[in-house]
Design a protein around this motif. Structure first.
Motif, PDB file in Angstrom:
ATOM      1  N   ALA A 302       0.829  -1.206   0.000  1.00 35.96           N
ATOM      2  CA  ALA A 302       0.000   0.000   0.000  1.00 35.96           C
ATOM      3  C   ALA A 302       0.864   1.257   0.000  1.00 35.96           C
ATOM      4  O   ALA A 302       0.576   2.227  -0.712  1.00 35.96           O
ATOM      5  CB  ALA A 302      -0.928  -0.003   1.212  1.00 35.96           C
ATOM      6  N   ALA A 303       1.951   1.242   0.790  1.00 34.23           N
ATOM      7  CA  ALA A 303       2.863   2.392   0.830  1.00 34.23           C
ATOM      8  C   ALA A 303       3.549   2.589  -0.514  1.00 34.23           C
ATOM      9  O   ALA A 303       3.734   3.724  -0.977  1.00 34.23           O
ATOM     10  CB  ALA A 303       3.898   2.192   1.937  1.00 34.23           C
ATOM     11  N   LEU A 304       3.912   1.485  -1.146  1.00 33.00           N
ATOM     12  CA  LEU A 304       4.558   1.551  -2.454  1.00 33.00           C
ATOM     13  C   LEU A 304       3.601   2.100  -3.504  1.00 33.00           C
ATOM     14  O   LEU A 304       3.967   2.942  -4.336  1.00 33.00           O
ATOM     15  CB  LEU A 304       5.035   0.156  -2.837  1.00 33.00           C
ATOM     16  N   ARG A 305       2.366   1.657  -3.465  1.00 40.16           N
ATOM     17  CA  ARG A 305       1.362   2.159  -4.405  1.00 40.16           C
ATOM     18  C   ARG A 305       1.153   3.670  -4.212  1.00 40.16           C
ATOM     19  O   ARG A 305       1.005   4.410  -5.185  1.00 40.16           O
ATOM     20  CB  ARG A 305       0.044   1.407  -4.201  1.00 40.16           C
ATOM     21  N   GLN A 306       1.167   4.111  -2.951  1.00 39.00           N
ATOM     22  CA  GLN A 306       0.995   5.542  -2.675  1.00 39.00           C
ATOM     23  C   GLN A 306       2.153   6.358  -3.229  1.00 39.00           C
ATOM     24  O   GLN A 306       1.959   7.440  -3.799  1.00 39.00           O
ATOM     25  CB  GLN A 306       0.866   5.772  -1.170  1.00 39.00           C
ATOM     26  N   LEU A 307       3.372   5.846  -3.079  1.00 40.19           N
ATOM     27  CA  LEU A 307       4.543   6.532  -3.639  1.00 40.19           C
ATOM     28  C   LEU A 307       4.425   6.659  -5.153  1.00 40.19           C
ATOM     29  O   LEU A 307       4.763   7.703  -5.740  1.00 40.19           O
ATOM     30  CB  LEU A 307       5.828   5.781  -3.280  1.00 40.19           C
ATOM     31  N   LEU A 308       3.953   5.603  -5.801  1.00 35.62           N
ATOM     32  CA  LEU A 308       3.803   5.626  -7.255  1.00 35.62           C
ATOM     33  C   LEU A 308       2.725   6.624  -7.678  1.00 35.62           C
ATOM     34  O   LEU A 308       2.892   7.354  -8.668  1.00 35.62           O
ATOM     35  CB  LEU A 308       3.459   4.227  -7.768  1.00 35.62           C
TER      36      LEU A 308
END
Length: 319
Positions: A302-308
């Motif tokens: 989820a954190a990675l998706r937010q960064l993207l």
């Protein structure tokens, strides 16, 4: 004490078998009962011998005293219900926050012999990324240890179950493991429905530029977040890349997974995505969640998706 109680049945048998009664009548019943007892003892001998020789796991009657020398293993122990069993950690272990109160018994995968001996653990847990010499150090001081396999997403639920067995918390660990497996499956199914996946270049170092290849855990996490790793063309977990390669690859997004924010070198600003502002840097806590193969992988995705998403919405150029 544990060894005493396991030797006690054999001690009793020895006394019983080799202490002759004084009368002939007593001798008859003694021989008969000896044969009966012997028949009942035969099936139990493998269990007794196994208990006598197997020191790889804490005995169920004992309270495990665990030292973890890897941050992701520490998180897995806590998730499996073993926070109270942790007596020490590595200097790199920082989650959950409570573990920072524990003494450091080594650096990441590098044991401190004297500290570990003084703490008298029943088991030291290592990760597959631990220093190659760690096992030798622990063998030299006769401390039981185990390496926990956590190189891929599929390894993590199994690692939880394994640690649950060690801690005698198998039911809780199995529940957590199943939750992770179900969560991973849901994300993968959702990704199949997505129309497009952004091409992403991950940089874990900027001087020199180093990316994460197909064999890395981060590459798997990027796929779980619904993106494609353009550096997955090579099997190595991590490898250096040239500026020319990065420009030619022309990623949609550049993601910096660093321990701390850094000013971007001028040479990297020639990458079109960075020129257009489509890049993102994570802080240390976010990087830990994304990069650690542990129980927080769903949060990491989820954190990675937010960064993207943040990078995709950027329109300003880097300073």
């Amino acid at each position: 004490m544990y060894r005493l109680f396991h030797n006690y049945p054999l001690y009793c048998c020895n006394n019983y078998f080799y202490t002759q009664p004084k009368t002939s009548r007593g001798s008859f019943y003694w021989n008969l009962s000896r044969k009966i007892l012997f028949i009942f003892l035969i099936p139990l001998l493998p269990c007794i011998l196994h208990a006598e020789t197997d020191n790889s796991l804490p005995h169920p009657g004992n309270i495990p005293r665990i030292i973890s020398l890897s941050p992701n293993i520490t998180e897995l122990v806590a998730a499996a219900g073993g926070l109270s069993n942790l007596i020490a950690r590595s200097s790199a272990c920082n989650w959950p926050p409570e573990v920072q109160k524990l003494p450091a018994a080594g650096n990441f995968g590098q044991p401190f012999s004297e500290t570990i001996l003084s703490l008298n653990p029943t088991l030291v847990l290592l990760s597959t990324d631990s220093h190659p010499g760690a096992e030798r150090v622990l063998k030299n001081i006769n401390i039981p240890f185990r390496r926990i396999q956590t190189q891929t997403l599929a390894d993590i639920p199994q690692a939880l179950r394994e640690i649950g067995t060690i801690l005698n918390t198998s039911k809780l660990a199995a529940t957590k493991a199943t939750e992770l497996e179900n969560g991973i499956s849901r994300l993968r199914e959702a990704n199949k429905l997505a129309k497009t996946a952004p091409n992403v270049l991950i940089l874990v170092s900027v001087t020199p530029p180093i990316t994460a290849g197909k064999g890395s855990f981060i590459s798997e996490m990027l796929e779980l977040a619904g993106a494609y790793n353009i550096a997955a063309v090579r099997e190595q977990p991590y490898y250096p890349v040239s500026l020319e390669w990065a420009v030619q690859a022309n990623p949609d997004i550049v993601l910096f997974l660093l321990e701390q924010a850094v000013a971007l070198p001028v040479v990297l600003q020639k990458i079109p995505a960075i020129k257009a502002g489509r890049y993102s840097q994570s802080d240390q806590l976010t990087t830990d969640i994304i990069c650690r193969p542990g129980p927080r992988i769903l949060e990491g995705a989820a954190a990675l998706r937010q960064l993207l998403e943040n990078a995709s919405s950027q329109t300003t150029s880097p300073e």
